[in-house]
Design a protein around this motif. Structure first.
Motif, mmCIF file in Angstrom:
data_model
loop_
_atom_site.group_PDB
_atom_site.id
_atom_site.type_symbol
_atom_site.label_atom_id
_atom_site.label_comp_id
_atom_site.label_asym_id
_atom_site.label_seq_id
_atom_site.Cartn_x
_atom_site.Cartn_y
_atom_site.Cartn_z
ATOM 1 N N THR A 333 -44.799 56.935 -21.502
ATOM 2 C CA THR A 333 -43.305 57.025 -21.525
ATOM 3 C C THR A 333 -42.762 58.248 -21.147
ATOM 4 O O THR A 333 -41.857 58.586 -20.569
ATOM 5 N N TYR A 334 -43.798 59.326 -21.477
ATOM 6 C CA TYR A 334 -43.035 60.824 -21.207
ATOM 7 C C TYR A 334 -43.972 61.593 -20.188
ATOM 8 O O TYR A 334 -43.569 62.534 -19.485
ATOM 9 N N LEU B 25 -37.600 60.289 -21.777
ATOM 10 C CA LEU B 25 -38.247 58.855 -21.704
ATOM 11 C C LEU B 25 -38.056 58.259 -20.376
ATOM 12 O O LEU B 25 -37.159 58.196 -20.021
ATOM 13 N N LYS B 26 -39.342 58.054 -19.763
ATOM 14 C CA LYS B 26 -39.283 57.128 -18.623
ATOM 15 C C LYS B 26 -40.276 56.174 -18.286
ATOM 16 O O LYS B 26 -41.784 56.488 -18.551
ATOM 17 N N GLY B 27 -39.997 54.692 -18.617
ATOM 18 C CA GLY B 27 -40.927 53.738 -18.693
ATOM 19 C C GLY B 27 -41.741 53.596 -17.350
ATOM 20 O O GLY B 27 -40.956 54.052 -16.297
ATOM 21 N N LEU B 28 -42.722 53.343 -17.397
ATOM 22 C CA LEU B 28 -43.578 53.524 -16.098
ATOM 23 C C LEU B 28 -43.038 52.214 -15.126
ATOM 24 O O LEU B 28 -43.199 52.427 -14.216
ATOM 25 N N ASP B 29 -42.665 51.219 -15.940
ATOM 26 C CA ASP B 29 -42.016 49.983 -14.931
ATOM 27 C C ASP B 29 -40.727 50.387 -14.233
ATOM 28 O O ASP B 29 -40.002 49.416 -13.810
ATOM 29 N N GLN B 31 -40.164 53.295 -12.702
ATOM 30 C CA GLN B 31 -40.382 54.198 -11.341
ATOM 31 C C GLN B 31 -41.272 53.663 -10.425
ATOM 32 O O GLN B 31 -41.962 52.703 -10.435
ATOM 33 N N PHE B 33 -43.783 54.874 -7.497
ATOM 34 C CA PHE B 33 -44.786 56.276 -7.110
ATOM 35 C C PHE B 33 -45.008 56.487 -5.770
ATOM 36 O O PHE B 33 -45.405 55.552 -4.839
ATOM 37 N N ALA B 55 -46.175 53.335 -3.157
ATOM 38 C CA ALA B 55 -47.253 52.533 -3.631
ATOM 39 C C ALA B 55 -46.968 51.371 -4.450
ATOM 40 O O ALA B 55 -45.904 51.345 -5.099
ATOM 41 N N PRO B 57 -47.591 49.461 -7.399
ATOM 42 C CA PRO B 57 -48.622 49.065 -8.281
ATOM 43 C C PRO B 57 -49.367 47.938 -8.679
ATOM 44 O O PRO B 57 -50.528 47.810 -9.092
ATOM 45 N N GLU B 58 -48.750 46.765 -8.238
ATOM 46 C CA GLU B 58 -49.343 45.437 -8.535
ATOM 47 C C GLU B 58 -50.363 45.233 -7.599
ATOM 48 O O GLU B 58 -51.462 44.251 -8.153
ATOM 49 N N ARG B 96 -35.981 51.450 -7.918
ATOM 50 C CA ARG B 96 -36.250 52.259 -8.853
ATOM 51 C C ARG B 96 -36.348 53.930 -8.897
ATOM 52 O O ARG B 96 -36.148 54.214 -7.457
ATOM 53 N N ASP B 101 -45.435 61.726 -9.258
ATOM 54 C CA ASP B 101 -46.688 61.906 -10.087
ATOM 55 C C ASP B 101 -47.689 61.866 -9.247
ATOM 56 O O ASP B 101 -48.933 62.471 -9.697
#
Lengths: 516, 418
Positions: A333-334, B25-29, B31, B33, B55, B57-58, B96, B101
């Motif tokens: 999350t971070y 806080l940044k949920g992966l779902d 964003q 990439f 990309a 991710p799935e 999103r 990253d």
């Protein structure tokens, strides 16, 4: 914060149950009488104290001495005595006696006979399983040992399992436990003193220490603490532990609880003090340090490298069980830039169809895991395997297939659950599991930053803890002269010092290299 | 009273935590990439066309609960003054938040790279917190947007994997330079050397007369590769001087640069060279650099002189003429002298190219020159960049033979055929 809590706890503890003094006092007054010349009076008195014949297992056998025809009365509690001994060594010889001048001590064939002069002694002896004999025309009674309390025999240790080394464990009979320890220390300096700690049930605690090793102040401190208890009953050591520990609200235990006589013995030999009690298949070892909770007996029974390998694994497991769920939350999350690209995409991919944020997902699974654990513990034996299967099925496959939980979370939680089992000490195990939840919350709120600050706070707290005057992380921090048995252990030959934090009277326990 | 306040305070502490937490806080779902950023010239001044390679991710995951039939990547192109503000503008088309990253490559079209303005746009990569300095710079023959959308790697369905592996292997074998952004900024600011960036294209020539004969002495797109393989080639280098592209180096030239440059991580090179015993054939040799290049410099002469000695260990792995050079000292010497001569001419050709065409060097020799001056001021006055084209440079290759294949001796051709 703890001062306040302590105060609150102290207030509650000092409250006395109302009205208890009246009955106890009246009980005491009847016992204070001396033994009468008239045997009839004595029999009546004992019958009254023990409420004979309403109390069903109080037995009275009246007979006459074979030669002199004097009246004799034998009192005992049949459920806690060995009736066969009474028949063979007392009743038999008395009935068959042929010498009119023989005293009672000459007639009875048991290992010892005690002379009793007050009713108080009579009652106490009967309560501890001895038989008491009254004789016509004598102002004293006699007691002989024939106690036989029912209990298990010595069995295998169940909670502290070892691969190599002795398997026997303490049982509920303190005599047996003492015998298991005496078997290991054949030395007259091994002291086994008793203190009666409760007023009503008269529970006794055995304080074991080695006289010319253990620090006297420590022994006195513990004795005082035990003597100052004012409680009606303390059934066993698990309860006693909570009466004598210094910080009842602390997350970390300060008294070590072991069911292995070999472990207790090795602590005794280092200068620790052991408490034993009836009805407790275990021993209390004090003072205890963090390391004693972390170690197992296997660490020393296995060879140097193997033992240390086990320690290494366990230390790793301890960190995994505390941190892995929290790190997973924090990183996903971070700090997603910390994850390798493939893993990041895998996690992101697995999260596509899942409804909850990572934090709730982890929390949900951790709680589910704790549920299975608690349920598995309480479930009646025949249903045990069922719970395991249902738990694994529901938690694992079904949750993933229903797209409620992402599969990586299952791996993480399973790992954190599995690793928590490596810590065999119950108290530390609980502590770690609770701490894990706190870390999960701090990671959910602040990420790695939150975890770090909570960890630092935790370390502060750990270093401030003391168990009976011994710092919790000793001998690592603060440093004490000791044999260096902390995270890793040394070669056995080089562990030649007793722990300095106990201030033992003899520091050295073997010569250098352990060879003359 | 005092105790009450304390208890209140204790209950307040959790609220402090809850009220202040969760800033970033940044949920992966939440964003997406970005794997690559493409930069192209736009017809509007001060702006460029930026393409994101995003990309999915799935793809490539096999989870219970059903997989997907979605595309591996998507590309989005928008016009923007830089690639910072674009992160939000692009949300008009992408659902999103954009995350850098996983950013692996920054792709620049040759057209933009040759533009004087290029440096203005690339330097914003230094400003952005999320763009890592180890992102690779790639120059493409065609437009970057075209490259990113046409590139369709086989097997490596996850795009970051393709770029990562392709570039790393390319650097290992020496076909492409290590063109991390970090090096770009360093070399550009040092103002003494050439920066080499990876050269790549999906624009591969199909007609026979258009590609080069010597396989690797070519740029990406000029090599004949048949079969069903990746649609992109990574070969050769784009040469940057003062932040602007001024030319290209072929794959072989890039290898020579990497051999001479001590800082490059090249370990061994497999390459064919002409067989001295039979002009129709080529020997395959493995060239290893086990010792550093020695660079001797005389900067006070006019013109300044540089003498470079390149110690190499060479394994001769094939012997198509079946002459068995191992057996014969004379043959070994012949092999050595022709090989050294061959390499020296190749190297000298590149050095001359750098002096005449680029007027700067990519070999990192300016570092050796600094040692020759007492103060930095002296060195600045010497003006390496201006002096370099006039310098007298000679390169000496010293070969030490290693192995001659697993079985050094082979039967002679005549012996078998008779």
């Amino acid at each position: 914060m703890f001062k306040v809590l302590k105060k609150l706890a102290g207030k509650k503890r000092n409250k006395r149950p109302v009205g208890s003094e009246d009955t106890l006092a009246s009980q005491a007054s009847t016992k204070d009488q001396s033994i009468s010349y008239q045997i009839e009076d004595n029999i009546k008195q004992v019958k009254k104290i023990f409420h004979y014949p309403d109390n069903k297992d109080i037995k009275l056998r009246e007979c006459k001495i074979g030669a002199s025809e004097k009246r004799v009365a034998i009192f005992f509690i049949s459920t806690i005595t060995d009736v066969r001994t009474i028949e063979d060594s007392a009743i038999g010889p008395i009935l068959k006696n042929k010498h009119p001048d023989a005293t009672i001590k000459e007639m009875i064939a048991t290992q010892n006979i005690t002379h009793l002069s007050t009713m108080r002694d009579v009652v106490q002896n009967m309560n501890t399983g001895n038989a008491v004999i009254f004789i016509e025309g004598e102002t004293s009674a006699y007691a002989f040992e024939c106690a036989n309390f029912q209990g298990r025999s010595v069995e295998k240790a169940e909670n502290e399992v070892v691969i190599k080394g002795p398997k026997e464990a303490f049982t509920e009979k303190v005599v047996v436990n003492l015998s298991l320890i005496r078997k290991r220390i054949k030395n007259e300096d091994l002291m086994a003193e008793t203190v009666t700690i409760s007023t009503r049930s008269k529970n006794e605690v055995f304080i074991l220490y080695i006289r010319n090793l253990a620090n006297e102040k420590l022994v006195d401190n513990i004795k005082n603490r035990l003597k100052n208890l004012d409680v009606d009953a303390i059934q066993n050591l698990s309860l006693l532990e909570q009466y004598i520990e210094e910080r009842p609200f602390s997350m970390f235990p300060s008294v070590l609880y072991s069911e292995r006589p070999d472990r207790a013995t090795s602590f005794l030999e280092d200068g620790h003090i052991i408490l034993l009690m009836d009805n407790s298949p275990d021993s209390l070892i004090l003072p205890a340090t963090f390391w004693s909770f972390f170690h197992t007996s296997d660490d020393h029974y296995l060879r140097f490298i193997f033992g240390n390998f086990a320690r290494f694994i366990r230390a790793g497991a301890m960190f995994i069980t505390i941190f892995i769920s929290a790190i997973f939350i924090a990183v996903t999350t971070y700090h997603s830039e910390m994850i390798p690209a493939d893993l990041l995409l895998a996690i992101a991919g697995s999260r596509e169809k899942v409804p909850f944020p990572v934090f709730f997902e982890i929390l949900l699974m951790e709680i589910a895991f704790e549920l299975i654990r608690e349920a598995g513990l309480r479930v009646p034996n025949p249903m045990g395997p069922t719970i395991g299967i249902v738990g694994a099925l529901i938690l694992g496959q079904a949750a993933v297939e229903a797209n409620i939980i992402s599969p990586i979370v299952i791996i993480v939680v399973a790992l954190s659950g599995l690793t928590s089992f490596t810590i065999s000490d119950v108290s530390l195990n609980f502590a770690l599991r609770i701490i894990r939840f706190i870390f999960i919350f701090s990671a959910g709120l602040f990420g790695i930053f939150g975890m770090t600050s909570f960890f630092v706070m935790g370390i502060f707290y750990l270093t401030s803890l003391k168990s009976f005057g011994v710092p919790f992380l000793a001998p690592m921090s603060p440093h004490y002269v000791a044999s260096g048995d902390t995270i890793f252990r040394r070669v056995l030959k080089n562990e030649n010092l007793r722990p300095g934090y106990l201030k033992p009277k003899d520091m050295k326990k073997k010569s250098d290299e352990a060879v003359k | 009273m005092k105790q009450n306040n304390l208890i209140k305070l204790i209950f307040l502490i959790p609220f402090i935590l809850i009220l202040t937490g969760c800033w970033d806080l940044k949920g992966l779902d939440r964003q997406v990439f970005v794997i690559g950023i493409g930069l192209d010239v736009s017809d509007e001044k001060g702006k460029i066309d930026i393409t994101y390679l995003i990309a999915n991710p799935e793809v490539g995951t096999s989870f219970a609960g059903g997989g997907t039939e979605e595309d591996t990547v998507m590309t989005v192109t928008m016009r923007s003054p830089d690639f910072l503000s674009l992160r939000h503008s692009v949300n008009a088309a992408v659902a999103r938040e954009i995350s850098y990253d996983l950013l692996k490559v920054i792709v620049v079209s040759e057209e933009l790279a040759k533009d004087e303005e290029f440096i203005r746009f690339l330097y914003s990569a230094e400003k952005d917190r999320e763009i890592k300095r180890n992102t690779y710079l790639i120059v493409t023959k065609e437009k970057a947007a075209e490259f990113l959308s046409k590139n369709d790697p086989k097997f490596l369905t996850r795009p970051h994997k393709f770029y990562e592996n392709m570039i790393q292997r390319g650097i290992e074998v020496g076909f492409i330079p290590n063109s991390e952004l970090h090096h770009f900024f360093r070399v550009t600011e040092e103002d003494a050397n050439l920066f080499l960036a990876t050269y790549a294209t999906t624009n591969i020539r199909q007609k026979e007369d258009e590609y080069r004969i010597n396989e690797m002495d070519a740029l990406a797109g000029d090599v004949r590769i048949e079969g069903e393989t990746n649609s992109a080639n990574f070969l050769g280098a784009a040469v940057f001087l003062e932040g602007m592209m001024i030319g290209t180096l072929t794959g072989v030239e890039n290898r020579i640069v990497m051999l001479l440059h001590d800082a490059s991580s090249i370990t061994d090179i497999l390459a064919p060279i002409p067989d001295p015993f039979h002009e129709d054939y080529e020997l395959t040799v493995r060239i290893r650099k086990q010792h550093n290049t020695s660079v001797e410099m005389n900067v006070h002469d006019m013109p300044p002189k540089i003498h470079v000695t390149l110690p190499l260990t060479v394994d001769v792995l094939t012997d198509p003429s079946m002459e068995n050079p191992v057996d014969n000292k004379k043959k070994v010497e012949k092999l050595r002298s022709t090989m050294e001569e061959f390499m020296e001419t190749k190297i000298m050709a590149l050095v001359e190219k750098s002096q005449k065409e680029f007027k700067a060097e990519p070999f990192g020799w300016s570092l050796y020159a600094r040692k020759e001056f007492k103060t930095l001021k002296d060195y600045m006055e010497f003006d390496w960049m201006r002096t370099y084209p006039e310098m007298k440079i000679d390169v000496d290759v010293e070969i030490r033979f290693g192995q001659f294949g697993r079985q050094p001796k082979t039967p002679s051709y005549k012996g078998i055929r008779d």
